[in-house]
Design a protein around this motif. Structure first.
Motif, mmCIF file in Angstrom:
data_model
loop_
_atom_site.group_PDB
_atom_site.id
_atom_site.type_symbol
_atom_site.label_atom_id
_atom_site.label_comp_id
_atom_site.label_asym_id
_atom_site.label_seq_id
_atom_site.Cartn_x
_atom_site.Cartn_y
_atom_site.Cartn_z
ATOM 1 N N LYS B 66 -57.908 23.003 -5.371
ATOM 2 C CA LYS B 66 -57.770 21.446 -5.527
ATOM 3 C C LYS B 66 -56.525 21.089 -4.481
ATOM 4 C CE LYS B 66 -61.253 20.391 -8.090
ATOM 5 N NZ LYS B 66 -62.306 19.533 -7.538
ATOM 6 N N LYS B 67 -56.208 19.738 -4.518
ATOM 7 C CA LYS B 67 -55.227 19.210 -3.933
ATOM 8 C C LYS B 67 -55.083 17.792 -4.955
ATOM 9 C CE LYS B 67 -56.391 18.162 0.339
ATOM 10 N NZ LYS B 67 -56.589 17.523 1.666
ATOM 11 N N TYR B 68 -53.778 17.715 -5.229
ATOM 12 C CA TYR B 68 -53.350 16.539 -6.173
ATOM 13 C C TYR B 68 -52.233 15.807 -5.461
ATOM 14 C CZ TYR B 68 -55.993 18.908 -9.676
ATOM 15 O OH TYR B 68 -57.206 19.724 -10.245
ATOM 16 N N PHE B 69 -52.221 14.374 -5.620
ATOM 17 C CA PHE B 69 -51.231 13.674 -5.053
ATOM 18 C C PHE B 69 -50.966 12.426 -5.858
ATOM 19 C CE2 PHE B 69 -49.460 10.275 -2.104
ATOM 20 C CZ PHE B 69 -48.206 10.626 -1.976
ATOM 21 N N ASP B 70 -49.736 12.353 -6.569
ATOM 22 C CA ASP B 70 -49.209 11.247 -7.418
ATOM 23 C C ASP B 70 -50.525 11.055 -8.488
ATOM 24 O OD1 ASP B 70 -47.721 9.054 -7.953
ATOM 25 O OD2 ASP B 70 -48.564 7.548 -6.667
ATOM 26 N N GLY B 71 -50.986 12.147 -9.119
ATOM 27 C CA GLY B 71 -51.657 11.998 -10.223
ATOM 28 C C GLY B 71 -53.143 12.130 -9.991
ATOM 29 N N GLU B 72 -53.548 12.084 -8.728
ATOM 30 C CA GLU B 72 -55.039 11.847 -8.358
ATOM 31 C C GLU B 72 -55.451 13.060 -7.779
ATOM 32 O OE1 GLU B 72 -57.626 8.901 -5.079
ATOM 33 O OE2 GLU B 72 -55.318 8.754 -5.150
ATOM 34 N N ASP B 73 -56.859 13.412 -7.926
ATOM 35 C CA ASP B 73 -57.335 14.499 -7.156
ATOM 36 C C ASP B 73 -57.749 13.985 -5.578
ATOM 37 O OD1 ASP B 73 -59.088 16.446 -6.342
ATOM 38 O OD2 ASP B 73 -60.013 16.772 -7.949
ATOM 39 N N VAL B 74 -57.078 14.729 -4.616
ATOM 40 C CA VAL B 74 -57.399 14.144 -3.322
ATOM 41 C C VAL B 74 -58.282 15.121 -2.597
ATOM 42 C CG1 VAL B 74 -55.554 12.482 -3.332
ATOM 43 C CG2 VAL B 74 -54.923 14.655 -2.566
ATOM 44 N N THR B 75 -58.646 16.298 -3.295
ATOM 45 C CA THR B 75 -59.304 17.322 -2.515
ATOM 46 C C THR B 75 -60.363 16.882 -1.490
ATOM 47 O OG1 THR B 75 -59.063 18.640 -4.857
ATOM 48 C CG2 THR B 75 -60.460 19.510 -3.073
ATOM 49 N N ASP B 76 -61.140 16.029 -1.905
ATOM 50 C CA ASP B 76 -62.193 15.506 -0.858
ATOM 51 C C ASP B 76 -61.982 14.216 -0.214
ATOM 52 O OD1 ASP B 76 -63.826 17.627 -1.922
ATOM 53 O OD2 ASP B 76 -64.379 16.465 -3.570
ATOM 54 N N ALA B 77 -60.573 14.056 -0.093
ATOM 55 C CA ALA B 77 -60.207 12.772 0.585
ATOM 56 C C ALA B 77 -60.320 13.054 2.137
ATOM 57 C CB ALA B 77 -58.751 12.193 0.110
ATOM 58 N N SER B 78 -60.883 12.048 2.996
ATOM 59 C CA SER B 78 -60.567 12.366 4.451
ATOM 60 C C SER B 78 -59.257 12.062 5.103
ATOM 61 C CB SER B 78 -61.647 10.970 4.975
ATOM 62 O OG SER B 78 -60.972 9.834 4.877
ATOM 63 N N ALA B 79 -59.316 12.758 6.321
ATOM 64 C CA ALA B 79 -57.996 12.597 6.800
ATOM 65 C C ALA B 79 -57.250 11.213 6.950
ATOM 66 C CB ALA B 79 -58.064 13.199 8.388
ATOM 67 N N ASP B 80 -58.286 10.242 7.099
ATOM 68 C CA ASP B 80 -57.472 9.013 7.187
ATOM 69 C C ASP B 80 -57.389 8.470 5.859
ATOM 70 O OD1 ASP B 80 -60.508 9.124 7.797
ATOM 71 O OD2 ASP B 80 -60.437 6.794 7.176
ATOM 72 N N GLY B 81 -58.038 8.731 4.848
ATOM 73 C CA GLY B 81 -57.628 8.376 3.571
ATOM 74 C C GLY B 81 -56.272 9.051 3.033
ATOM 75 N N ILE B 82 -56.095 10.326 3.392
ATOM 76 C CA ILE B 82 -54.688 10.724 3.190
ATOM 77 C C ILE B 82 -53.753 10.045 3.751
ATOM 78 C CG2 ILE B 82 -53.376 12.978 3.502
ATOM 79 C CD1 ILE B 82 -55.268 13.583 1.351
ATOM 80 N N VAL B 83 -53.721 9.784 4.855
ATOM 81 C CA VAL B 83 -52.498 8.892 5.557
ATOM 82 C C VAL B 83 -52.509 7.612 4.850
ATOM 83 C CG1 VAL B 83 -51.981 7.720 7.613
ATOM 84 C CG2 VAL B 83 -53.064 9.903 7.644
ATOM 85 N N GLY B 84 -53.838 7.058 4.439
ATOM 86 C CA GLY B 84 -53.750 5.916 3.834
ATOM 87 C C GLY B 84 -52.964 5.855 2.311
#
Lengths: 300, 241
Positions: B66-84
C-alpha cells in the motif's frame, strides 16, 4: 500555364497537408503510423454526403455531422484497435492499423456500396462554389480557378492557424507537445497521457474529415477506396516534411501537391502517382528525417 | 523525528512489491517519510531506488502493498492524481522537455494547477537566477547543471508537498553538486518534505535527517543519517571507507 499548375498543386497539396497532419500528430505521440487514417477521411466524406445529398440537410449541418462522425470513429479506433496494444511491439499495432483500414473500407462498401457516387445534390446546386475566376499574370501565364479551390486553400490556412494556436497556447496542446517529447516526464508533470492521446486522435480525425468533405465537394464524388490513395499520398507528405513535425506536414503536403501538379502537366497525368512515390523513396534515401524533421537522435 | 498524524506517517510505502514481468524489482519495501523531513534512499545501481520513486509517482503499479499520503490510501491513484495531491518527482536524467523553452518547461511543471500564479514563477527565478536569463532558450540547449536546476525548478512550479529527487548529482561537476544540495536544503527549509534517492551516499546522508539503504530490491538498513555515516558497513559499501 505555370500559374495554373501552381494553383492546382496548392489545392491538392492543401488537402494532403490536412490529412498528413493527422498522421504526423499521431506518430509524434505514440509512434504509430495510423494506416486507417485515410479511412477516417473517407468516412467523414461519406457521412457528410449522406446527411447532405441522401437526407437533404443543409451543408452547414452536414459538414459538421461528417466531422463529428470522423472524430468519434477516430477516438473509438484508438480505444479499440491501438490502446490495448500500446505495450506490444510496434509492428503489432501497425498490423492492427492495416486491419482497421481494411475493415473500414469494407464497412463503407457494405453501407454505401462499392461504386463512386456524387456528393452534390443536382436539385440543390451549390452555385457559389462553381463560380470560376480567370487571371492572367506576366511570366506566370493564365489560370482559371473556382471558388471551391479558394475554399480549400482558405480552409486549410485557417485550420493551420487554429491548430498552431491549440498546440502553442492551450492546455491540451501543451500536453500533446510534452507527451510527444517525453511521455514519462509528461506523466510526472500530471499530464493524463490517455486523455492526451484521445485528443490527438480527435483533432487529427476532424482535420481528415474536413479534407474528405472538401475533396468530395470539389470532385463531386465519394467512394469507399478514396482514402487509400489519398492516405498513402498524405503519408508521403508527412514523411517528406518530417514525420512527427506538424509544420512539416503542411510543407510536405504543399510540395507534394505542387510536384504532382507539375508532373501531371509537363510529363503525363499517368505519372502523377509514380512521381509522388518517387519523391517518398528519394526522401527516405537522402533525408530520412524529412525536410523539417529533427536531425538529433531521439533519447532512449 | 518522524512527525505523524492520526493515520500514521506523512508518507508511507507499506510492504510494496513491484515486478517487471518475471523480475521482482521491489520485494516488500517499507519506507516512511515524516512531514518536513529530508529522507534519503541510498544503494548501488540496480538496487531498486528509481523503481521505488516511479512506484511512488504512480508510473509503476505495486503488485502488493500500500501507499499512504497525508492520511489517505493512494495505492490506486493515477500518476496525475499523485501530482495533484502534491507528490512531485524530479526524475533521473532530468527529463526536461528538450524542444520547449525554459519558460514552457516551467509552465509544464504547473500543469495540474488551474492558474499558474506568477508568485511561484518569481520564487523559482529567485532560487535559480540563471533560468530567468535563459527563459527563452530551448531546454535541450542548456548545460547539464542548468538542466538539473530546470528540472528542480519545474517540479517546484507544481507547489509540491513531497518532493522526490532521483539522482540529482548524476553527471554533474562537484561544485554544481554542492549548489544543488544547498538548494535542496533551502527548499526543505521552506517547508517542502524531500525524499532523495542518491548513489552519492556521502552527500545524501550529509543533507538528510534519516536514511534507508537498499540492496537488490529490499531495504536492508534504516537509521538517522548521522548514525548511517558512522556505520561500518555503510562506510565500506557506499562511502569508500
Amino acid at each position: 500555364m505555370v500559374l495554373q499548375q501552381i494553383i492546382n498543386g496548392l489545392t491538392i497539396g492543401a488537402v494532403y497537408a490536412l490529412i498528413a497532419t493527422g498522421y504526423t500528430m499521431v506518430y509524434g505521440i505514440i509512434e504509430l503510423i495510423n494506416f486507417a487514417h485515410g479511412e477516417i477521411y473517407m468516412m467523414g466524406a461519406f457521412v457528410a454526403m449522406t446527411f447532405f445529398r441522401l437526407w437533404g440537410m443543409p451543408l452547414w449541418a452536414a459538414a459538421p455531422a461528417g466531422i463529428l462522425a470522423a472524430v468519434m470513429l477516430g477516438v473509438t479506433l484508438e480505444y479499440v484497435a491501438y490502446r490495448p496494444l500500446r505495450r506490444s511491439p510496434r509492428l503489432v499495432a501497425l498490423i492492427s492499423a492495416i486491419g482497421a483500414s481494411l475493415f473500414l473500407q469494407n464497412l463503407a462498401m457494405k453501407i454505401w456500396g462499392a461504386r463512386r457516387q456524387p456528393f452534390l445534390d443536382p436539385n440543390r446546386p451549390l452555385e457559389f462554389f462553381q463560380i470560376k475566376h480567370h487571371v492572367s499574370l506576366p511570366v506566370l501565364g493564365e489560370a482559371t480557378f473556382s471558388n471551391m479551390q479558394i475554399t480549400i486553400l482558405v480552409t486549410a490556412a485557417v485550420i493551420a492557424i487554429l491548430l498552431n494556436l491549440i498546440i502553442k497556447r492551450t492546455k491540451v496542446g501543451k500536453a500533446m507537445r510534452a507527451t510527444a517529447q517525453d511521455q514519462v516526464a509528461a506523466r510526472l508533470m500530471g499530464v493524463n497521457v490517455n486523455r492526451t492521446i484521445t485528443a490527438t486522435f480527435a483533432i487529427g480525425s476532424a482535420m481528415g474529415a474536413v479534407a474528405g468533405i472538401l475533396v468530395g465537394m470539389n470532385y463531386n464524388q465519394v467512394w469507399p477506396m478514396m482514402g487509400y490513395m489519398a492516405g498513402l499520398k498524405a503519408f508521403t507528405a508527412a514523411v517528406l516534411g518530417g514525420i512527427g513535425n506538424i509544420p512539416g506536414a503542411f510543407v510536405g503536403g504543399l510540395i507534394l501537391g505542387m510536384a504532382e501538379g507539375f508532373a501531371g502537366a509537363y510529363i503525363s497525368s499517368l505519372w502523377m502517382d509514380a512521381i509522388a512515390f518517387a519523391v517518398l523513396i528519394i526522401v527516405l534515401i537522402y533525408r530520412p528525417s524529412g525536410i523539417l524533421g529533427e536531425q538529433i537522435p531521439k533519447r532512449t | 523525528m518522524v512527525k505523524t498524524n492520526e493515520n500514521g506517517a506523512f508518507f508511507k510505502l507499506d510492504d510494496v512489491s513491484v515486478s517487471y514481468g518475471q523480475i521482482e524489482a521491489l520485494k516488500g519495501v517499507t519506507v516512511e517519510v515524516g512531514e518536513g523531513e529530508i529522507v534519503s534512499l541510498i544503494g548501488a545501481n540496480g538496487a531498486g531506488k528509481s523503481t521505488t520513486l516511479m512506484t511512488i509517482s504512480g508510473i509503476l503499479k505495486p503488485k502488493k502493498g500500500k501507499k499512504y499520503f497525508d492520511g489517505e490510501d493512494v495505492t490506486d491513484a493515477s500518476a496525475d492524481g499523485i501530482v495533484g495531491r502534491g507528490i512531485v518527482q524530479v526524475p533521473e536524467g532530468r527529463r526536461i522537455f528538450p524542444r520547449m523553452s525554459v519558460q514552457e518547461n516551467l509552465e509544464m511543471g504547473a500543469f495540474r494547477r488551474h492558474k499558474a500564479d506568477t508568485g511561484t514563477l518569481d520564487h523559482v527565478f529567485e532560487l535559480f537566477p540563471i533560468l530567468k536569463e535563459r527563459r527563452g532558450q530551448k531546454g535541450g540547449t542548456l548545460s547539464g547543471g542548468e538542466q538539473q536546476m530546470l528540472a528542480i525548478a519545474r517540479s517546484l512550479m507544481a507547489e509540491p508537498r513531497l518532493l522526490l529527487l532521483d539522482e540529482p548529482s548524476l553527471g554533474l561537476a562537484p561544485k554544481i553538486v554542492e549548489d544543488i544540495f544547498a538548494t535542496i536544503n533551502r527548499i526543505n527549509s521552506e517547508g517542502i518534505t524531500v525524499f532523495l534517492v542518491e548513489q552519492n551516499a556521502a552527500m545524501a546522508l550529509d543533507v538528510s535527517h534519516r536514511g534507508y539503504v537498499m540492496e537488490t530490491g529490499k531495504v536492508v538498513l534504516q537509521d538517522t543519517s548521522a548514525n548511517l555515516l558512522e556505520n561500518e558497513e555503510v562506510q565500506k559499501a557506499y562511502l569508500g571507507g
